[in-house]
Design an enzyme around this catalytic site. Sequence first.
Site, PDB file in Angstrom:
ATOM      1  N   LYS A  64       2.091   1.907  -5.450  1.00 57.89           N
ATOM      2  CA  LYS A  64       2.368   1.735  -6.754  1.00 57.89           C
ATOM      3  C   LYS A  64       1.173   2.163  -7.300  1.00 57.89           C
ATOM      4  CE  LYS A  64       1.857  -2.178  -3.842  1.00 57.89           C
ATOM      5  NZ  LYS A  64       1.981  -1.946  -3.328  1.00 57.89           N
ATOM      6  N   GLY A  94      -4.883  -3.916  -3.807  1.00 57.33           N
ATOM      7  CA  GLY A  94      -5.831  -3.485  -4.072  1.00 57.33           C
ATOM      8  C   GLY A  94      -5.081  -2.011  -4.027  1.00 57.33           C
ATOM      9  N   HIS A  95      -4.593  -2.154  -5.693  1.00 53.65           N
ATOM     10  CA  HIS A  95      -4.249  -0.161  -5.900  1.00 53.65           C
ATOM     11  C   HIS A  95      -4.654   0.874  -7.093  1.00 53.65           C
ATOM     12  CE1 HIS A  95      -0.570  -3.097  -7.486  1.00 53.65           C
ATOM     13  NE2 HIS A  95      -0.942  -3.142  -5.812  1.00 53.65           N
ATOM     14  N   ASP A 108       1.028  -1.303   0.186  1.00 61.11           N
ATOM     15  CA  ASP A 108       0.035  -0.059  -0.369  1.00 61.11           C
ATOM     16  C   ASP A 108       0.728   1.333   0.114  1.00 61.11           C
ATOM     17  OD1 ASP A 108      -2.850  -1.780  -0.134  1.00 61.11           O
ATOM     18  OD2 ASP A 108      -1.623  -2.032   2.026  1.00 61.11           O
ATOM     19  N   GLN A 143       1.901  -6.080  -3.174  1.00 62.91           N
ATOM     20  CA  GLN A 143       2.236  -6.426  -1.602  1.00 62.91           C
ATOM     21  C   GLN A 143       3.376  -4.789  -1.610  1.00 62.91           C
ATOM     22  OE1 GLN A 143       1.376  -9.656  -3.083  1.00 62.91           O
ATOM     23  NE2 GLN A 143      -0.505  -8.768  -2.868  1.00 62.91           N
TER      24      GLN A 143
HETATM   25  P1  GDP Z   1      -0.715   0.539  -2.947  1.00 63.22           P
HETATM   26  O1  GDP Z   1      -1.546  -0.520  -2.954  1.00 63.22           O
HETATM   27  O2  GDP Z   1       0.621   0.451  -3.242  1.00 63.22           O
HETATM   28  O3  GDP Z   1      -0.924   1.014  -5.019  1.00 63.22           O
HETATM   29  O4  GDP Z   1      -1.698   1.249  -2.820  1.00 63.22           O
HETATM   30  P2  GDP Z   1      -2.873   1.792  -2.618  1.00 63.22           P
HETATM   31  O5  GDP Z   1      -3.951   2.107  -3.552  1.00 63.22           O
HETATM   32  O6  GDP Z   1      -3.787   0.319  -1.604  1.00 63.22           O
HETATM   33  O7  GDP Z   1      -2.948   3.148  -1.280  1.00 63.22           O
HETATM   34  C1  GDP Z   1      -2.400   4.275  -1.483  1.00 63.22           C
HETATM   35  C2  GDP Z   1      -3.741   5.162  -0.790  1.00 63.22           C
HETATM   36  O8  GDP Z   1      -2.873   6.310  -0.908  1.00 63.22           O
HETATM   37  C3  GDP Z   1      -4.414   5.220  -2.102  1.00 63.22           C
HETATM   38  O9  GDP Z   1      -6.208   5.589  -1.512  1.00 63.22           O
HETATM   39  C4  GDP Z   1      -4.370   6.523  -2.841  1.00 63.22           C
HETATM   40  O10 GDP Z   1      -5.556   7.091  -3.541  1.00 63.22           O
HETATM   41  C5  GDP Z   1      -3.650   7.411  -1.314  1.00 63.22           C
HETATM   42  N1  GDP Z   1      -2.850   8.133  -1.956  1.00 63.22           N
HETATM   43  C6  GDP Z   1      -1.468   7.895  -3.119  1.00 63.22           C
HETATM   44  N2  GDP Z   1      -0.190   8.834  -3.220  1.00 63.22           N
HETATM   45  C7  GDP Z   1      -0.782   9.852  -2.305  1.00 63.22           C
HETATM   46  C8  GDP Z   1      -0.453  11.197  -1.266  1.00 63.22           C
HETATM   47  O11 GDP Z   1       0.619  11.694  -1.254  1.00 63.22           O
HETATM   48  N3  GDP Z   1      -1.210  11.589  -0.115  1.00 63.22           N
HETATM   49  C9  GDP Z   1      -2.211  11.135   0.568  1.00 63.22           C
HETATM   50  N4  GDP Z   1      -2.677  11.397   1.264  1.00 63.22           N
HETATM   51  N5  GDP Z   1      -2.366  10.276  -0.906  1.00 63.22           N
HETATM   52  C10 GDP Z   1      -2.073   9.498  -1.452  1.00 63.22           C
HETATM   53  P1  IMO Z   2      -0.883  -4.460  -2.175  1.00 57.33           P
HETATM   54  O1  IMO Z   2      -1.291  -4.899  -3.334  1.00 57.33           O
HETATM   55  C1  IMO Z   2      -0.804  -4.967   1.969  1.00 57.33           C
HETATM   56  C2  IMO Z   2      -0.823  -8.949   3.870  1.00 57.33           C
HETATM   57  C3  IMO Z   2      -2.338  -9.251   4.246  1.00 57.33           C
HETATM   58  C4  IMO Z   2      -2.006 -10.527   4.922  1.00 57.33           C
HETATM   59  C5  IMO Z   2      -0.659 -11.305   4.693  1.00 57.33           C
HETATM   60  C6  IMO Z   2      -0.768 -12.489   4.089  1.00 57.33           C
HETATM   61  O2  IMO Z   2      -2.997  -3.560  -2.246  1.00 57.33           O
HETATM   62  O3  IMO Z   2      -0.023  -3.417  -1.331  1.00 57.33           O
HETATM   63  P2  IMO Z   2      -2.856 -13.335   1.721  1.00 57.33           P
HETATM   64  O4  IMO Z   2      -4.271 -12.426   1.264  1.00 57.33           O
HETATM   65  O5  IMO Z   2      -1.626 -12.867   0.892  1.00 57.33           O
HETATM   66  O6  IMO Z   2      -2.403 -14.758   1.702  1.00 57.33           O
HETATM   67  O7  IMO Z   2      -2.046 -12.151   3.230  1.00 57.33           O
HETATM   68  O8  IMO Z   2      -0.132  -9.969   4.119  1.00 57.33           O
HETATM   69  N1  IMO Z   2      -1.037  -8.455   2.304  1.00 57.33           N
HETATM   70  C7  IMO Z   2      -1.226  -7.156   1.898  1.00 57.33           C
HETATM   71  N2  IMO Z   2      -0.986  -5.784   2.962  1.00 57.33           N
HETATM   72  N3  IMO Z   2      -1.217  -4.251   0.991  1.00 57.33           N
HETATM   73  C8  IMO Z   2      -1.323  -5.820   0.328  1.00 57.33           C
HETATM   74  O9  IMO Z   2      -1.295  -5.937  -1.330  1.00 57.33           O
HETATM   75  C9  IMO Z   2      -1.315  -6.795   0.603  1.00 57.33           C
HETATM   76  N4  IMO Z   2      -1.644  -8.541   0.068  1.00 57.33           N
HETATM   77  C10 IMO Z   2      -1.190  -9.149   0.860  1.00 57.33           C
HETATM   78  O10 IMO Z   2      -3.300  -8.520   4.986  1.00 57.33           O
HETATM   79  O11 IMO Z   2      -1.191 -10.126   6.073  1.00 57.33           O
HETATM   80 MG    MG Z   3      -2.988  -1.849  -2.252  1.00 57.71          MG
END
Ligand code: GDP
Ligand code: IMO
Ligand code: MG
Length: 426
Positions: free
Chosen positions: A16, A40-41, A13, A226
Amino acid sequence: MPVTCVIGLQWGDEAKGKLVDLLTEQNDIVVRYQGGATAGHTVVRDGQTYKLSLVPSGIFRPEVQCVIATGVVLNPASFLGEIDGLMQRGVAVGKNLMISDRAHVIFPWHFEEDRLLDQQCAGGEAIGTTMRGIGPCYRDKVGRSLAIRLGDMYRPDFHSRVEQIVRVKNELFGSFGGGGMKLDAQEVFNQYDAYAQRLAPYVADTTAYLLDAAERGKRMLFEGAQGSLLDIDHGTFPFVTSSNSSGVGVSAGSGVPGRYITKVIGIVKAYTTRVGGGPFPTEQDNQIGKHVRKRGNEYGTVTRRPRRCGWFDAVAARYTARLGGVDVLAVMLLDVLSELRELRVCTAYELDGRRITDFPSHVDDLRRVVPVYETLPGWGKEISGVGRLDDLPANARKYLDRISELLRRPVEIVSVGPDRRQTIFA
Ligand code: GDP
Ligand code: IMO
Ligand code: MG
């Protein structure tokens, strides 16, 4: 021609999705090569928020070829739901998306196993998986005899394979004191045969495609899912996911040899978060953590679970930056720290009275470490509208410089908000 990887250096998270979406403009092909639909991206475009689970974040540009490569595990229902949702919102999904015929498929028994087996792990603590069958599907892949790959679903023996596996799985579930489910082979076959028909237009030999593309000098971007600390081999085992989510997974998952990779971008948040169980040395289970969660909207993109929040851990991130062969850093969500008067960065750990800077290999040691912090002054003003590095408050630049120094890599990208425009290129 550049072949770039975006690798999360923390527990996932790191934003990315936002970064990959930005970088797709400079690429012909975007590849997801490991993990499942738990990732979840989030991509924000033109004020609209999209949450991608398996589809590469390059999907918003029709001229970009998106590839879901061999190392991924595919949940057909969730994947089809995801592309239907994108198409309903006007995003073109067709020949611009392909999935490897070698990718392993998640079946209903994998969900059940996730539920039955995640209940306890090291020290009685659950891994806290996303319950999406990811680990059990990878377990069957490595075990081989009970695995089904996407390409197998188009073979004449698919029906008998399902029957054979269901027999074994039902016995396994029966041994859990009757608590497990009983699967019906014909039902599973009918469901998955229907999925196979719908998936057919996307199925391809992506390894051949990517090797051709690499040899022809196409511009490629590998989107890690991840974070590196969740890597099955190099992360905080057993509190990890079941694939190589650090940079080491790119070649294994895609089939593209490492020699083609020209740049690795290590992506970090300006602080640290973690979802699920396992040690987290810099966790702030207090007002600071609550503030960061609220301000950063730190809730799981897919599961909505509250993310655990804490200070930036330079010991952990330096370890993963080295592991991934990271060239430059992207520091995301810097704006989230704007209201804090003082910031802390963990520069070393104390373990049994000794100061260490290497990341411990065993979770029991990681549980016992005491972080050594350096305190830096906050900047006390909003930065989400800042577009140039020079316009950031001096203390924000100092904070970035210190991260760069501790990780021994330059900061090339800084993000100050979820929107594409809220990005600073240094
Ligand atoms: P990913 O899994 O690495 O793609 O990240 P996620 O999407 O799960 O989580 C990142 C969250 O931060 C999302 O809700 C984005 O919309 C938000 N986000 C991304 N860049 C920024 C930033 O620079 N500032 C803030 N406040 N939110 C951001
Ligand atoms: P992105 O790509 C954060 C964590 C789960 C758990 C462990 C194993 O959005 O960064 P699994 O279901 O893969 O066997 O779970 O990995 N986990 C993540 N944590 N961001 C993710 O994806 C994750 N995908 C799995 O919470 O601790
Ligand atoms: Mg994510």
